[in-house]
Scaffold this active site. Structure first.
Site, PDB file in Angstrom:
ATOM      1  N   GLU A 118      11.923 -53.982-110.114  1.00  0.00           N
ATOM      2  CA  GLU A 118      12.158 -54.938-111.195  1.00  0.00           C
ATOM      3  C   GLU A 118      11.154 -56.088-111.186  1.00  0.00           C
ATOM      4  OE1 GLU A 118      14.499 -53.566-109.346  1.00  0.00           O
ATOM      5  OE2 GLU A 118      15.566 -52.386-110.848  1.00  0.00           O
ATOM      6  N   HIS A 188      27.421 -53.070-112.247  1.00  0.00           N
ATOM      7  CA  HIS A 188      27.085 -52.552-113.574  1.00  0.00           C
ATOM      8  C   HIS A 188      27.880 -53.298-114.632  1.00  0.00           C
ATOM      9  CE1 HIS A 188      26.109 -49.220-110.787  1.00  0.00           C
ATOM     10  NE2 HIS A 188      25.060 -49.065-111.574  1.00  0.00           N
TER      11      HIS A 188
END
Lengths: 384, 440
Positions: A118, A188
């Site tokens: 990321e 999530h």
């Protein structure tokens, strides 16, 4: 990151994809009802309220939220030859299907996979933007944006300022799926907007449905400041609207009054807007209370004026978000409104938010700021 | 988790209809056909894993970490400035070499004066470039002026070579009204749009993946440009360095990673920074062309950068140059390196193996530079630096309005409000704020 688990969840939810052999492996005993208890977790905690069909932007077509995102990206790639889209697994269409078909249409140098990293994705995106091209980076889940925190907060947000406007990365937009999904657990489900709201130099935007998503995303891409665009992933398939096919923009840093009312102002963004709309109806029906519902849309820089104007009128403010209450963005709104509207307030400002815990898997129905918690908060404010 | 991944990966393949799965089926078919025809011979089996091309072995053996070790150090001159192998002599003109020398020594002079000025409290902070002048000038000279530079913070010589005027160096260090960065950053955080030198930021290694992104965008422009990214061996330990190396290789970017391995990250020596053979040894792991050069040999740096630049653009691939050098100065004005290294060690590099003296030997041997030239150049360069230094010191600081601009491209309502509130406050409490020192 640990996205593999989520891919499984997402794919599992897609009836079109069969996993070979899976059907014969799982044999239930006759005593086990086909309506299992765990299925209930899929029941949404909100009722989706579609936006009216927009008339001002030309022909529309039926799209869900991920398709409206694809449509915005498609418009951008078509009109801006410098635009590139990249991230983990975006080439084949993305784990949430937001980039389906774009690689084949525009070429693999414009829609491509990056290594799984990321900080690399955001750093790379900054560099693309610094060189003058349009960078649209995807972080696979907002929960996995933290390795890129330094690149966002120390680099993207400060590029223009620290160089005296010699260099900037205003052409960078970071997209990331965001918020609860019913079964996403700790990693999530997160709503990390407040972390970025403390960072001058970036814009943070969250849409409530397909029409808003496309217009706001195109605004983020066009905006000459680095933007983070959080997409409520629970709405990717659940939210369906008539969305204009052509490009259009919806202004950033402008809240939208979705429903006018006189007794209480309710502020939210993303999925929570749909909870608020339902609560507004409940409050009207059960309590005779008239609610004004406002979608903040842009978290940073946020529209103080629209919120304060409403609170001056109603005298009460309820703010609700899924993220933990302490240090959440509701705290900032509350503080500002208290300063600006102190004498107009009829009751303390109320925040209905997530608890100060990690996002809990099986306890999600208890964790989220659902309609009953919001309803109760309204009752208390009216009776204060 | 593993199982889950496999299952969903399989599903993804099916969904996308990738050719790869057909290929796998084909291989399976071939293998079973072979099985039917002849007795099974395991030596004929080849690994089919998608992640590596390799052979099977039947002996348990770990790869030694020194499989890459002792990467040689490329040099053109010996320590006395003699060209070792004439085929490697870049054969630069006298004018070019004199320019190298003058830029290296001017940088040295500027460093001395600004270092002193910090010691006297005239500027807040400084970082010298002592000992690393060869890496700056050699690499800068090998690039095209249009190539984009991402620096770390100790590359002032690159900017000087490109023609950044002394006035602007001083303006930045003094954060005065002429500073292109509008007085917002600590000293040595230079930047120049005109000279394609991206403004320095303090966080280490963040520039590495950014340089990759710029190189990718530049590759798509097809404009015969490259990107160079400087960093130290300490910064190479950051996650961003890994990200940048891996992205540049997989995304095939015309980029030169230029590592100044100067022996120390503040106080941390290289043997506490990494195991393995320095930074160049990492190149093969990323599938990247790599070389190690003598950073105190300006011609070696020049040759390596020039060839890396040529091939990076021609072949769209990254190159890693590890320039071995030595940080003769302290890390910064906030550091005293005598606490962690010996004076003898520093003296060796200062007296025996300095990039400036090596180039001077080369020039002297060709009668390009005399003692008189040296004396008059030293005097002249000192005078030039002192003049701009005094001008910079007298200059007002930037208008405080600039505190609020450039956060966003546009002024936002809340920033306008905060700005107005600051002005009201400063009007009320003028005597407590240094308003006279600032531009109006």
């Amino acid at each position: 990151m640990m996205a593999a688990a989520a891919r499984f969840l997402i794919r599992g939810a897609n009836p079109k994809l069969s996993i070979s052999g899976g059907g014969t492996l799982l044999k239930l005993s006759p005593s086990c009802s086909s309506r299992t208890k765990t299925q209930r977790r899929h029941a949404a905690h909100f009722t989706y309220h579609p936006d009216p069909v927009p008339t001002q932007y030309g022909p529309t077509t039926k799209m869900n939220l991920f398709q409206s995102v694809t449509s915005a990206l498609d418009n951008t790639l078509a009109s801006d030859p410098t635009a590139v889209i990249f991230g983990e697994d975006v080439a084949f269409g993305g784990v949430f299907r937001c980039t389906v078909g774009l690689r084949d249409k525009y070429g693999k140098d414009r829609v491509f996979n990056t290594p799984l990293c990321e900080q690399g994705i955001v750093g790379f995106g900054i560099g693309v933007a610094v060189a003058g091209a349009t960078a649209i980076a995807e972080i696979q889940f907002a929960d996995y944006i933290y390795p890129a925190f330094d690149q966002i907060v120390n680099e993207a947000a400060k590029y223009r300022y620290r160089s005296g406007n010699l260099f900037d990365c205003g052409n960078l937009t970071i997209r990331a799926p965001w918020g609860c999904v019913g079964h996403g657990s700790l990693y999530h489900s997160q709503s990390p907007e407040a972390f970025f709201a403390h960072c001058p130099g970036i814009k943070v935007v969250i849409p409530r449905g397909p029409v808003q998503a496309k217009g706001l995303l195109l605004s983020c891409i066009a905006d000459q400041n680095p933007c983070i665009f959080f997409e409520p992933k629970i709405l990717y398939r659940a939210a369906v609207e008539q969305v204009p096919v052509e490009s259009y923009t919806i202004p950033l840093s402008q809240a939208e009054v979705l429903q006018e009312g006189s007794d209480i102002t309710m502020v939210a963004w993303g999925t929570q807007i749909h909870v608020m709309r339902e609560v507004a109806n409940m409050a009207q029906e059960k309590l005779g209370v008239s609610c004004e519902v406002i979608d903040l849309q842009t978290i940073l820089p946020w529209d103080v004026e629209t919120i304060c104007k409403s609170v001056v009128k109603t005298g009460r403010l309820l703010i609700s978000h899924e993220a933990p209450i302490t240090g959440g963005f509701a705290a900032e709104i509350s503080s500002t409104v208290q300063e600006e509207c102190f004498l107009n307030l009829e009751a303390p400002i109320s925040r209905v938010c997530g608890y100060d815990t990690p996002f809990p898997h099986i306890f999600e129905p208890f964790y989220i700021p659902d309609k009953w918690k919001c309803f109760e908060a309204i009752k208390k404010m009216i009776n204060y | 988790m593993n199982n889950m991944y496999r299952v969903c990966f399989h599903a993804a393949r099916q969904a996308a209809g990738l050719k790869a799965s057909r290929l796998l089926q084909h291989r399976a078919f071939r293998a079973s056909a072979m099985h039917r025809q002849q007795p099974f011979d395991s030596s004929l089996e080849k690994p089919q894993f998608p992640g590596a091309s390799a052979e099977f072995v039947d002996q348990l053996e770990f790869i030694q970490p020194n499989v890459i070790s002792g990467i040689p150090v490329y040099r053109v001159m010996d320590r006395q400035g003699n060209i070792i192998n004439p085929s490697q002599d870049p054969e630069l003109s006298k004018e070019t070499v004199l320019n190298f020398y003058q830029k290296m020594t001017l940088l040295n002079t500027m460093d001395r004066i600004l270092y002193e000025s910090q010691r006297q409290g005239r500027i807040s902070f400084y970082m010298t470039n002592y000992g690393e002048e060869g890496t700056h000038i050699g690499s800068a000279a090998a690039l095209d002026p249009s190539d984009l530079v991402f620096g770390q913070y100790r590359e002032a010589g690159v900017l000087m070579y490109r023609g950044f005027p002394l006035d602007l160096f001083m303006a930045q260090c003094y954060a005065n009204a002429d500073d292109l960065g509008k007085g917002r950053q600590m000293p040595v955080h230079y930047g120049s749009k005109d000279l394609n030198f991206v403004t320095i930021s303090s966080p280490l290694a963040t520039q590495i993946p950014q340089a990759v992104g710029s190189a990718y965008a530049i590759k798509r422009e097809n404009a015969n440009r490259a990107v160079i990214c400087y960093f130290g061996e300490g910064a190479a330990s950051e996650g961003d360095a890994h990200a940048g190396f891996n992205f540049s290789a997989t995304l095939e970017c015309p980029l030169i990673f230029f590592c100044r391995n100067n022996g120390y990250a503040i106080s941390t020596p290289t043997n506490e920074q990494y195991r393995g053979d320095g930074i160049a040894a990492r190149g093969p792991g990323y599938g990247m062309m790599s070389i190690r050069v003598d950073g105190n040999d300006v011609f070696a740096v020049y040759n390596a950068t020039k060839e890396a630049r040529r091939r990076a653009v021609a072949e769209n691939q990254p190159f890693l140059i590890e320039a071995m050098t030595y940080r003769i100065g302290h890390h910064s004005t906030s550091d005293d390196s005598s606490a962690y290294r010996s004076v003898d060690e520093v003296n060796y590099w200062d007296k025996q193996d300095h990039p400036i003296s090596r180039l001077r030997h080369y020039m002297t041997a060709r009668n390009w530079w005399s003692e008189d030239d040296e004396r008059s150049w030293r005097k002249q360069s000192r005078k030039m630096v002192m003049e701009v230094f005094e001008r910079a010191e007298r200059r007002l600081k930037p208008n405080p309005e600039l505190l609020f601009t450039d956060v966003y491209q546009e002024m936002t309502p809340n920033l306008n409000k905060q700005r107005e509130s600051l002005w009201r406050h400063v009007q009320q409490y003028k005597e407590h704020y240094p308003v006279d020192l600032y531009d109006k």
